[in-house]
Design an enzyme around this catalytic site. Structure first.
Site, PDB file in Angstrom:
ATOM      1  N   ALA A   8      -6.130  14.270  -0.841  1.00 24.69           N
ATOM      2  CA  ALA A   8      -5.441  12.969  -1.113  1.00 24.69           C
ATOM      3  C   ALA A   8      -4.160  13.048  -1.105  1.00 24.69           C
ATOM      4  O   ALA A   8      -3.436  13.982  -1.524  1.00 24.69           O
ATOM      5  CB  ALA A   8      -6.092  12.384  -2.678  1.00 24.69           C
ATOM      6  N   CYS A   9      -3.410  12.054  -0.548  1.00 22.66           N
ATOM      7  CA  CYS A   9      -2.018  12.164  -0.508  1.00 22.66           C
ATOM      8  C   CYS A   9      -1.401  10.895  -0.731  1.00 22.66           C
ATOM      9  O   CYS A   9      -1.856   9.753  -0.357  1.00 22.66           O
ATOM     10  CB  CYS A   9      -1.663  12.705   1.097  1.00 22.66           C
ATOM     11  SG  CYS A   9       0.151  12.770   1.482  1.00 22.66           S
ATOM     12  N   PRO A  10      -0.160  10.824  -1.522  1.00 24.86           N
ATOM     13  CA  PRO A  10       0.300   9.429  -1.782  1.00 24.86           C
ATOM     14  C   PRO A  10       1.162   8.637  -0.671  1.00 24.86           C
ATOM     15  O   PRO A  10       1.043   7.605  -0.552  1.00 24.86           O
ATOM     16  CB  PRO A  10       1.402   9.985  -3.137  1.00 24.86           C
ATOM     17  CG  PRO A  10       1.665  11.333  -2.668  1.00 24.86           C
ATOM     18  CD  PRO A  10       0.225  11.879  -2.067  1.00 24.86           C
ATOM     19  N   GLN A  11       1.375   9.532   0.470  1.00 21.45           N
ATOM     20  CA  GLN A  11       1.845   8.844   1.431  1.00 21.45           C
ATOM     21  C   GLN A  11       0.993   8.270   2.547  1.00 21.45           C
ATOM     22  O   GLN A  11       1.268   7.527   3.431  1.00 21.45           O
ATOM     23  CB  GLN A  11       2.565   9.919   2.452  1.00 21.45           C
ATOM     24  CG  GLN A  11       4.017  10.184   1.819  1.00 21.45           C
ATOM     25  CD  GLN A  11       3.847  11.276   0.608  1.00 21.45           C
ATOM     26  OE1 GLN A  11       3.165  12.137   0.711  1.00 21.45           O
ATOM     27  NE2 GLN A  11       4.661  11.240  -0.442  1.00 21.45           N
ATOM     28  N   SER A  16      -3.527  13.741   4.290  1.00 14.43           N
ATOM     29  CA  SER A  16      -5.083  13.920   3.851  1.00 14.43           C
ATOM     30  C   SER A  16      -5.985  14.342   4.961  1.00 14.43           C
ATOM     31  O   SER A  16      -6.674  15.228   4.724  1.00 14.43           O
ATOM     32  CB  SER A  16      -5.486  12.796   3.122  1.00 14.43           C
ATOM     33  OG  SER A  16      -4.975  12.370   2.024  1.00 14.43           O
TER      34      SER A  16
END
Length: 117
Positions: A8-11, A16
């Protein structure tokens, strides 16, 4: 070994996806069976079947955002930042194999809470 890779990646989904594929290739080199659980804003919860989760020996969570990992309670879990999986995914799997520890739901909730800081 049966491995579940959670990313999971906020960007967004690109990092991901890249991290998941890098870890997947490294797992294949080791002769491991790997399944991926790529999280995004559109799909925040695990989409893996319960039997896949139940049969997993190890879970590697490469995340950069708070991620609910309660579906993996009781599994050996190793957490790293999502960006750490990109340069040397084989090293991440080696570390995970040696350092992952069985988790309880309370411990996972705490780990997710710590990532929010």
């Amino acid at each position: 070994m049966k491995l579940i890779i959670v990313t999971a990646c906020p960007q967004g989904v690109a990092t991901s996806f890249l991290a998941a594929r890098a870890l997947e290739r490294a797992a294949q080199h080791k002769g491991w069976e790997a399944r991926t659980d790529i999280r995004s804003q559109q799909q925040p919860l695990s989409s893996l079947p319960e039997d896949v989760i139940a049969s997993a020996d190890l879970v590697v969570a490469a995340t950069g955002t708070p991620t609910d990992l309660n579906a993996y309670a009781g599994k050996r879990l190793y957490q790293v930042p999502v960006t750490a999986a990109l340069p040397d995914p084989a090293s991440i799997l080696d570390q995970a194999e040696k350092q992952a520890e069985p988790t309880r739901q309370e411990a996972i909730s705490y780990a997710v809470f710590c990532l929010k800081k």
